[in-house]
Design an enzyme around this catalytic site. Structure first.
Site, PDB file in Angstrom:
ATOM      1  N   LYS A  97      35.982  -9.359  19.172  1.00 42.37           N
ATOM      2  CA  LYS A  97      36.272 -10.402  19.843  1.00 42.37           C
ATOM      3  C   LYS A  97      35.056 -11.610  19.833  1.00 42.37           C
ATOM      4  CE  LYS A  97      37.331  -8.318  23.677  1.00 42.37           C
ATOM      5  NZ  LYS A  97      37.087  -7.141  23.367  1.00 42.37           N
TER       6      LYS A  97
ATOM      7  N   ARG B 115      41.627  -9.652  32.212  1.00 43.37           N
ATOM      8  CA  ARG B 115      41.516  -8.255  31.801  1.00 43.37           C
ATOM      9  C   ARG B 115      42.620  -7.518  32.787  1.00 43.37           C
ATOM     10  NH1 ARG B 115      36.175  -7.830  29.148  1.00 43.37           N
ATOM     11  NH2 ARG B 115      36.009  -5.507  28.429  1.00 43.37           N
TER      12      ARG B 115
ATOM     13  N   ARG C 147      26.775  -1.038  16.623  1.00 42.54           N
ATOM     14  CA  ARG C 147      26.649  -2.309  16.830  1.00 42.54           C
ATOM     15  C   ARG C 147      25.030  -2.649  17.482  1.00 42.54           C
ATOM     16  NH1 ARG C 147      30.239  -5.474  21.359  1.00 42.54           N
ATOM     17  NH2 ARG C 147      29.722  -3.527  22.656  1.00 42.54           N
TER      18      ARG C 147
ATOM     19  N   ARG D 234      36.046   3.125  28.324  1.00 42.67           N
ATOM     20  CA  ARG D 234      36.270   1.605  28.311  1.00 42.67           C
ATOM     21  C   ARG D 234      37.704   1.527  27.588  1.00 42.67           C
ATOM     22  NH1 ARG D 234      31.161  -0.429  25.159  1.00 42.67           N
ATOM     23  NH2 ARG D 234      32.264  -2.315  25.137  1.00 42.67           N
TER      24      ARG D 234
HETATM   25  P1  AP5 Z   1      32.150  -7.295  18.780  1.00 42.58           P
HETATM   26  O1  AP5 Z   1      32.572  -8.635  18.111  1.00 42.58           O
HETATM   27  O2  AP5 Z   1      30.854  -7.329  19.319  1.00 42.58           O
HETATM   28  O3  AP5 Z   1      33.325  -6.494  19.596  1.00 42.58           O
HETATM   29  P2  AP5 Z   1      34.003  -7.055  21.157  1.00 42.58           P
HETATM   30  O4  AP5 Z   1      35.504  -7.014  20.786  1.00 42.58           O
HETATM   31  O5  AP5 Z   1      33.407  -8.434  21.525  1.00 42.58           O
HETATM   32  O6  AP5 Z   1      33.550  -5.991  21.761  1.00 42.58           O
HETATM   33  P3  AP5 Z   1      32.794  -5.795  23.191  1.00 42.58           P
HETATM   34  O7  AP5 Z   1      32.444  -4.479  23.448  1.00 42.58           O
HETATM   35  O8  AP5 Z   1      31.807  -6.658  23.512  1.00 42.58           O
HETATM   36  O9  AP5 Z   1      34.083  -6.054  24.040  1.00 42.58           O
HETATM   37  P4  AP5 Z   1      34.434  -5.415  25.353  1.00 42.58           P
HETATM   38  O10 AP5 Z   1      35.576  -6.324  25.879  1.00 42.58           O
HETATM   39  O11 AP5 Z   1      34.442  -3.910  25.663  1.00 42.58           O
HETATM   40  O12 AP5 Z   1      32.890  -5.928  26.214  1.00 42.58           O
HETATM   41  P5  AP5 Z   1      32.567  -7.016  27.304  1.00 42.58           P
HETATM   42  O13 AP5 Z   1      31.282  -7.376  27.047  1.00 42.58           O
HETATM   43  O14 AP5 Z   1      33.607  -7.980  27.389  1.00 42.58           O
HETATM   44  O15 AP5 Z   1      32.197  -6.066  17.401  1.00 42.58           O
HETATM   45  C1  AP5 Z   1      32.054  -5.053  17.682  1.00 42.58           C
HETATM   46  C2  AP5 Z   1      31.174  -4.391  16.526  1.00 42.58           C
HETATM   47  O16 AP5 Z   1      32.031  -4.478  15.198  1.00 42.58           O
HETATM   48  C3  AP5 Z   1      29.723  -5.102  15.925  1.00 42.58           C
HETATM   49  O17 AP5 Z   1      28.852  -4.444  15.668  1.00 42.58           O
HETATM   50  C4  AP5 Z   1      30.425  -6.217  14.936  1.00 42.58           C
HETATM   51  O18 AP5 Z   1      29.436  -6.588  13.880  1.00 42.58           O
HETATM   52  C5  AP5 Z   1      31.386  -5.218  14.121  1.00 42.58           C
HETATM   53  N1  AP5 Z   1      32.657  -6.023  13.680  1.00 42.58           N
HETATM   54  C6  AP5 Z   1      33.471  -6.683  14.319  1.00 42.58           C
HETATM   55  N2  AP5 Z   1      34.348  -7.406  13.242  1.00 42.58           N
HETATM   56  C7  AP5 Z   1      34.339  -6.522  12.259  1.00 42.58           C
HETATM   57  C8  AP5 Z   1      35.158  -6.364  11.068  1.00 42.58           C
HETATM   58  N3  AP5 Z   1      36.170  -7.137  11.090  1.00 42.58           N
HETATM   59  N4  AP5 Z   1      34.807  -5.397  10.313  1.00 42.58           N
HETATM   60  C9  AP5 Z   1      33.650  -4.572  10.603  1.00 42.58           C
HETATM   61  N5  AP5 Z   1      32.808  -4.576  11.535  1.00 42.58           N
HETATM   62  C10 AP5 Z   1      33.318  -5.539  12.529  1.00 42.58           C
HETATM   63  O19 AP5 Z   1      32.580  -6.288  28.765  1.00 42.58           O
HETATM   64  C11 AP5 Z   1      31.461  -5.376  29.046  1.00 42.58           C
HETATM   65  C12 AP5 Z   1      31.911  -4.742  30.470  1.00 42.58           C
HETATM   66  O20 AP5 Z   1      31.847  -5.923  31.285  1.00 42.58           O
HETATM   67  C13 AP5 Z   1      33.183  -4.288  30.759  1.00 42.58           C
HETATM   68  O21 AP5 Z   1      33.350  -2.966  30.400  1.00 42.58           O
HETATM   69  C14 AP5 Z   1      33.496  -4.694  32.401  1.00 42.58           C
HETATM   70  O22 AP5 Z   1      32.576  -3.448  33.034  1.00 42.58           O
HETATM   71  C15 AP5 Z   1      32.611  -5.764  32.151  1.00 42.58           C
HETATM   72  N6  AP5 Z   1      33.544  -7.093  32.119  1.00 42.58           N
HETATM   73  C16 AP5 Z   1      33.501  -7.934  31.245  1.00 42.58           C
HETATM   74  N7  AP5 Z   1      34.568  -8.750  31.307  1.00 42.58           N
HETATM   75  C17 AP5 Z   1      35.278  -8.425  32.683  1.00 42.58           C
HETATM   76  C18 AP5 Z   1      36.461  -8.840  33.111  1.00 42.58           C
HETATM   77  N8  AP5 Z   1      37.206  -9.840  32.784  1.00 42.58           N
HETATM   78  N9  AP5 Z   1      36.854  -8.290  34.348  1.00 42.58           N
HETATM   79  C19 AP5 Z   1      36.266  -7.157  34.788  1.00 42.58           C
HETATM   80  N10 AP5 Z   1      35.169  -6.725  34.252  1.00 42.58           N
HETATM   81  C20 AP5 Z   1      34.763  -7.239  33.066  1.00 42.58           C
END
Ligand code: AP5
Length: 216
Positions: A13, A88, A127, A171
């Site tokens: 994402k 979410r 990552r 997660r």
């Molecule tokens: P990346 O693009 O970083 O993936 P992502 O989907 O953004 O993953 P996140 O881990 O950031 O998502 P998340 O939803 O768990 O975390 P968030 O920060 O929102 O890609 C991942 C890796 O793969 C990278 O190394 C990239 O280079 C590689 N990659 C990408 N595309 C690729 C491809 N096509 N092929 C190969 N490799 C590829 O949330 C974190 C925490 O914050 C949550 O657990 C929660 O505690 C809190 N939080 C955040 N938002 C909320 C909410 N709305 N409500 C409640 N709590 C929340």
């Protein structure tokens, strides 16, 4: 263009949102990034959020909804935005609908990046993120030219605290229980677009652009 990027942790994402934000000239709003900034600044909100994030649990809805409400009312969102990691939960989705109604704007699409659990673990374990500019790398699929140094700004790369295997598994569990049901919600609204996220970053990106262009 007003888009939600949906999908499990590590689906890509953030990676895709950054590219889309450049192409469309609209802000990339990631609730995870906003929370991590609060953690880095050591604010009360950051301390509270960290206690949930380190376990892979969701931060309470009222906090997140307040953050999004404040952010979407800013001037730079007038021509569109890309939401990454929000909503979410059903309560967040309903609060977003309510806010969009009040602002008199509509969503264009909910892009769901489909990726298997094994691929999620592989992606998140390798990552790395730039401390300075936030650029996302993968040590195998998208590595920096120089070890531990960002190609874009020379900043140092780091690994997120919640990218440990046991936290990643939780997660994924939380995603399945609390977030996955939203797919049906957006499908019923006619907004859902499923994209195979298990291809190269560029292939996924081109596919997203193709479907968004067809909606313009
Ligand atoms: P990346 O693009 O970083 O993936 P992502 O989907 O953004 O993953 P996140 O881990 O950031 O998502 P998340 O939803 O768990 O975390 P968030 O920060 O929102 O890609 C991942 C890796 O793969 C990278 O190394 C990239 O280079 C590689 N990659 C990408 N595309 C690729 C491809 N096509 N092929 C190969 N490799 C590829 O949330 C974190 C925490 O914050 C949550 O657990 C929660 O505690 C809190 N939080 C955040 N938002 C909320 C909410 N709305 N409500 C409640 N709590 C929340």
């Amino acid at each position: 263009m007003r888009i939600i990027l949906f999908g499990p942790p590590g689906a890509g994402k953030g990676t895709q949102a950054k590219k889309l934000s450049e192409v469309f000239g609209i802000p990339h709003i990631a609730t995870g990034d906003i929370l991590r900034e609060e953690v880095a600044r050591g604010t009360e909100l950051g301390k509270l959020a960290k206690s949930y994030m380190d376990r892979g649990e969701l931060v309470p809805d009222d906090i997140i909804i307040r953050i999004i409400e404040e952010r979407l009312k800013r001037e730079d969102c007038r021509n569109g935005f890309i939401l990454d990691g929000f909503p979410r939960t059903m309560a967040q989705a309903e609060a977003l609908d309510d806010l969009l109604r009040r602002l008199n704007i509509k969503l264009d699409a909910v892009i769901n990046l489909e990726v298997s659990d094994d691929e999620v673990v592989r992606r998140l374990s390798y990552r790395r993120i730039c401390k300075k500019c936030g650029k996302i790398y993968h040590l195998m699929f998208d590595p920096p030219k120089e070890d531990n140094i960002c190609d874009m700004c020379g900043g140092e790369l780091y690994q997120r605290d919640d990218d440990k295997e046991e936290v990643i598994r939780n997660r994924l569990e939380v995603y399945r229980k609390q977030t996955l049901p939203l797919l049906k919600y957006y499908e019923e609204k006619g907004l859902l677009i499923n994209i195979n996220g298990e291809r190269s970053i560029d292939e996924v990106f081109n596919d997203i652009i193709r479907v968004l262009e067809s909606k313009r």
